[in-house]
Motif scaffolding. Structure first.
Motif, PDB file in Angstrom:
ATOM      1  N   LEU A  23      -7.809  38.909 -84.328  1.00 20.80           N
ATOM      2  CA  LEU A  23      -8.470  37.677 -83.912  1.00 20.80           C
ATOM      3  C   LEU A  23      -9.622  37.962 -82.954  1.00 20.80           C
ATOM      4  CD1 LEU A  23      -5.396  35.370 -83.257  1.00 20.80           C
ATOM      5  CD2 LEU A  23      -6.848  35.462 -85.290  1.00 20.80           C
ATOM      6  N   VAL A  24     -10.647  37.134 -83.048  1.00 22.05           N
ATOM      7  CA  VAL A  24     -11.790  37.200 -82.141  1.00 22.05           C
ATOM      8  C   VAL A  24     -11.757  35.942 -81.279  1.00 22.05           C
ATOM      9  CG1 VAL A  24     -14.306  37.158 -81.986  1.00 22.05           C
ATOM     10  CG2 VAL A  24     -13.181  38.585 -83.714  1.00 22.05           C
ATOM     11  N   GLU A  25     -11.785  36.140 -79.969  1.00 22.66           N
ATOM     12  CA  GLU A  25     -11.781  35.036 -79.014  1.00 22.66           C
ATOM     13  C   GLU A  25     -13.218  34.618 -78.743  1.00 22.66           C
ATOM     14  OE1 GLU A  25     -10.676  32.148 -76.691  1.00 22.66           O
ATOM     15  OE2 GLU A  25      -9.129  33.474 -77.483  1.00 22.66           O
ATOM     16  N   LEU A  26     -13.535  33.364 -79.073  1.00 28.14           N
ATOM     17  CA  LEU A  26     -14.889  32.863 -78.847  1.00 28.14           C
ATOM     18  C   LEU A  26     -15.045  32.269 -77.454  1.00 28.14           C
ATOM     19  CD1 LEU A  26     -15.555  31.192 -82.294  1.00 28.14           C
ATOM     20  CD2 LEU A  26     -16.183  33.488 -81.533  1.00 28.14           C
ATOM     21  N   GLY A  27     -13.967  31.754 -76.894  1.00 30.37           N
ATOM     22  CA  GLY A  27     -14.003  31.223 -75.542  1.00 30.37           C
ATOM     23  C   GLY A  27     -14.627  29.845 -75.439  1.00 30.37           C
ATOM     24  N   ARG A  28     -14.840  29.432 -74.207  1.00 30.02           N
ATOM     25  CA  ARG A  28     -15.422  28.114 -73.919  1.00 30.02           C
ATOM     26  C   ARG A  28     -16.868  28.284 -73.505  1.00 30.02           C
ATOM     27  NH1 ARG A  28     -11.346  25.445 -69.787  1.00 30.02           N
ATOM     28  NH2 ARG A  28     -12.107  27.191 -68.597  1.00 30.02           N
ATOM     29  N   VAL A  29     -17.673  27.241 -73.792  1.00 33.17           N
ATOM     30  CA  VAL A  29     -19.082  27.256 -73.406  1.00 33.17           C
ATOM     31  C   VAL A  29     -19.478  25.881 -72.893  1.00 33.17           C
ATOM     32  CG1 VAL A  29     -19.711  29.044 -75.067  1.00 33.17           C
ATOM     33  CG2 VAL A  29     -19.904  26.659 -75.722  1.00 33.17           C
ATOM     34  N   ARG A  30     -20.579  25.863 -72.143  1.00 34.69           N
ATOM     35  CA  ARG A  30     -21.133  24.586 -71.683  1.00 34.69           C
ATOM     36  C   ARG A  30     -21.670  23.826 -72.888  1.00 34.69           C
ATOM     37  NH1 ARG A  30     -24.216  28.135 -68.523  1.00 34.69           N
ATOM     38  NH2 ARG A  30     -25.986  27.297 -69.672  1.00 34.69           N
ATOM     39  N   ALA A  31     -21.848  22.528 -72.714  1.00 30.59           N
ATOM     40  CA  ALA A  31     -22.335  21.664 -73.794  1.00 30.59           C
ATOM     41  C   ALA A  31     -23.716  22.092 -74.277  1.00 30.59           C
ATOM     42  CB  ALA A  31     -22.354  20.209 -73.343  1.00 30.59           C
ATOM     43  N   ASP A  32     -24.593  22.518 -73.360  1.00 33.88           N
ATOM     44  CA  ASP A  32     -25.934  22.925 -73.788  1.00 33.88           C
ATOM     45  C   ASP A  32     -25.896  24.174 -74.665  1.00 33.88           C
ATOM     46  OD1 ASP A  32     -25.244  24.271 -71.257  1.00 33.88           O
ATOM     47  OD2 ASP A  32     -27.279  25.103 -71.347  1.00 33.88           O
ATOM     48  N   VAL A  33     -24.971  25.070 -74.393  1.00 35.76           N
ATOM     49  CA  VAL A  33     -24.829  26.269 -75.217  1.00 35.76           C
ATOM     50  C   VAL A  33     -24.280  25.895 -76.595  1.00 35.76           C
ATOM     51  CG1 VAL A  33     -23.660  28.503 -75.427  1.00 35.76           C
ATOM     52  CG2 VAL A  33     -24.544  27.754 -73.211  1.00 35.76           C
ATOM     53  N   ALA A  34     -23.314  24.992 -76.626  1.00 33.80           N
ATOM     54  CA  ALA A  34     -22.776  24.522 -77.903  1.00 33.80           C
ATOM     55  C   ALA A  34     -23.869  23.870 -78.745  1.00 33.80           C
ATOM     56  CB  ALA A  34     -21.630  23.540 -77.660  1.00 33.80           C
ATOM     57  N   LEU A  35     -24.742  23.114 -78.106  1.00 36.50           N
ATOM     58  CA  LEU A  35     -25.838  22.473 -78.820  1.00 36.50           C
ATOM     59  C   LEU A  35     -26.825  23.509 -79.361  1.00 36.50           C
ATOM     60  CD1 LEU A  35     -27.108  19.867 -79.759  1.00 36.50           C
ATOM     61  CD2 LEU A  35     -28.219  19.674 -77.545  1.00 36.50           C
ATOM     62  N   ARG A  36     -27.163  24.518 -78.561  1.00 39.69           N
ATOM     63  CA  ARG A  36     -28.054  25.588 -79.040  1.00 39.69           C
ATOM     64  C   ARG A  36     -27.438  26.327 -80.219  1.00 39.69           C
ATOM     65  NH1 ARG A  36     -28.882  26.945 -73.586  1.00 39.69           N
ATOM     66  NH2 ARG A  36     -27.810  28.925 -73.878  1.00 39.69           N
ATOM     67  N   LEU A  37     -26.136  26.577 -80.154  1.00 42.06           N
ATOM     68  CA  LEU A  37     -25.442  27.240 -81.258  1.00 42.06           C
ATOM     69  C   LEU A  37     -25.471  26.377 -82.507  1.00 42.06           C
ATOM     70  CD1 LEU A  37     -23.757  29.526 -82.405  1.00 42.06           C
ATOM     71  CD2 LEU A  37     -21.750  28.502 -81.334  1.00 42.06           C
ATOM     72  N   ALA A  38     -25.212  25.097 -82.364  1.00 35.49           N
ATOM     73  CA  ALA A  38     -25.244  24.180 -83.505  1.00 35.49           C
ATOM     74  C   ALA A  38     -26.635  24.150 -84.132  1.00 35.49           C
ATOM     75  CB  ALA A  38     -24.828  22.781 -83.071  1.00 35.49           C
ATOM     76  N   ARG A  39     -27.660  24.097 -83.304  1.00 36.64           N
ATOM     77  CA  ARG A  39     -29.036  24.071 -83.827  1.00 36.64           C
ATOM     78  C   ARG A  39     -29.373  25.364 -84.554  1.00 36.64           C
ATOM     79  NH1 ARG A  39     -31.808  21.120 -78.646  1.00 36.64           N
ATOM     80  NH2 ARG A  39     -31.237  18.995 -79.250  1.00 36.64           N
ATOM     81  N   ALA A  40     -28.941  26.493 -84.001  1.00 36.97           N
ATOM     82  CA  ALA A  40     -29.199  27.782 -84.654  1.00 36.97           C
ATOM     83  C   ALA A  40     -28.504  27.849 -86.012  1.00 36.97           C
ATOM     84  CB  ALA A  40     -28.727  28.929 -83.763  1.00 36.97           C
ATOM     85  N   LEU A  41     -27.306  27.351 -86.093  1.00 35.32           N
ATOM     86  CA  LEU A  41     -26.581  27.339 -87.369  1.00 35.32           C
ATOM     87  C   LEU A  41     -27.251  26.406 -88.364  1.00 35.32           C
ATOM     88  CD1 LEU A  41     -22.934  27.345 -86.046  1.00 35.32           C
ATOM     89  CD2 LEU A  41     -24.081  29.203 -87.269  1.00 35.32           C
ATOM     90  N   GLN A  42     -27.682  25.257 -87.891  1.00 34.26           N
ATOM     91  CA  GLN A  42     -28.359  24.302 -88.771  1.00 34.26           C
ATOM     92  C   GLN A  42     -29.670  24.864 -89.306  1.00 34.26           C
ATOM     93  OE1 GLN A  42     -28.486  21.033 -86.043  1.00 34.26           O
ATOM     94  NE2 GLN A  42     -26.502  20.238 -86.678  1.00 34.26           N
ATOM     95  N   GLN A  43     -30.404  25.556 -88.483  1.00 34.05           N
ATOM     96  CA  GLN A  43     -31.685  26.132 -88.913  1.00 34.05           C
ATOM     97  C   GLN A  43     -31.474  27.240 -89.938  1.00 34.05           C
ATOM     98  OE1 GLN A  43     -33.605  27.317 -85.286  1.00 34.05           O
ATOM     99  NE2 GLN A  43     -34.137  25.235 -84.735  1.00 34.05           N
ATOM    100  N   GLY A  44     -30.345  27.934 -89.833  1.00 34.09           N
ATOM    101  CA  GLY A  44     -30.058  29.014 -90.765  1.00 34.09           C
ATOM    102  C   GLY A  44     -29.387  28.568 -92.042  1.00 34.09           C
ATOM    103  N   SER A  45     -28.989  27.296 -92.116  1.00 36.01           N
ATOM    104  CA  SER A  45     -28.311  26.776 -93.299  1.00 36.01           C
ATOM    105  C   SER A  45     -29.308  26.443 -94.389  1.00 36.01           C
ATOM    106  CB  SER A  45     -27.517  25.511 -92.950  1.00 36.01           C
ATOM    107  OG  SER A  45     -26.514  25.795 -92.028  1.00 36.01           O
ATOM    108  N   PRO A  46     -28.958  26.780 -95.625  1.00 37.00           N
ATOM    109  CA  PRO A  46     -29.849  26.376 -96.716  1.00 37.00           C
ATOM    110  C   PRO A  46     -29.835  24.867 -96.892  1.00 37.00           C
ATOM    111  CG  PRO A  46     -27.849  27.383 -97.573  1.00 37.00           C
ATOM    112  CD  PRO A  46     -27.809  27.499 -96.071  1.00 37.00           C
TER     113      PRO A  46
END
Length: 68
Positions: free
Chosen positions: A43-66
Motif C-alpha cells: 500500500l501507498v499512503e497518500l496522507g492528508r493535504v490542505r484544500a488548496d493542494v487538493a484543488l491543484r491536484l484535481a486541476r492537474a488530473l483534469q488537464q491530463g484527462s482526455p
C-alpha cells in the motif's frame, strides 16, 4: 504494454514515480510514503493535504484527462 498488478510493483518505486509526477505539476503530498504496516499489500499512503493542494491536484488530473 500490459498494466502491472500490485503484486508486480515495488511500492517504493511507485511512490517515487508519483512524487516526481506530482512535483511536475506543482503538487506536494507531504505524507506520501509506503505504508510500513502492510508490506504484503504494498500500500501507498497518500496522507492528508490542505484544500488548496487538493484543488491543484484535481486541476492537474483534469488537464491530463482526455476529452470526450
Amino acid at each position: 504494454m500490459a498494466e502491472a498488478t500490485a503484486q508486480d510493483l515495488d511500492p517504493f518505486t511507485a511512490v517515487e514515480s508519483l512524487r516526481e509526477a506530482l512535483h511536475q505539476v506543482g503538487v506536494v503530498l507531504p505524507s506520501l510514503a509506503v505504508d510500513p504496516a502492510s508490506p504484503s499489500l504494498r500500500l501507498v499512503e497518500l496522507g492528508r493535504v490542505r484544500a488548496d493542494v487538493a484543488l491543484r491536484l484535481a486541476r492537474a488530473l483534469q488537464q491530463g484527462s482526455p476529452t470526450t
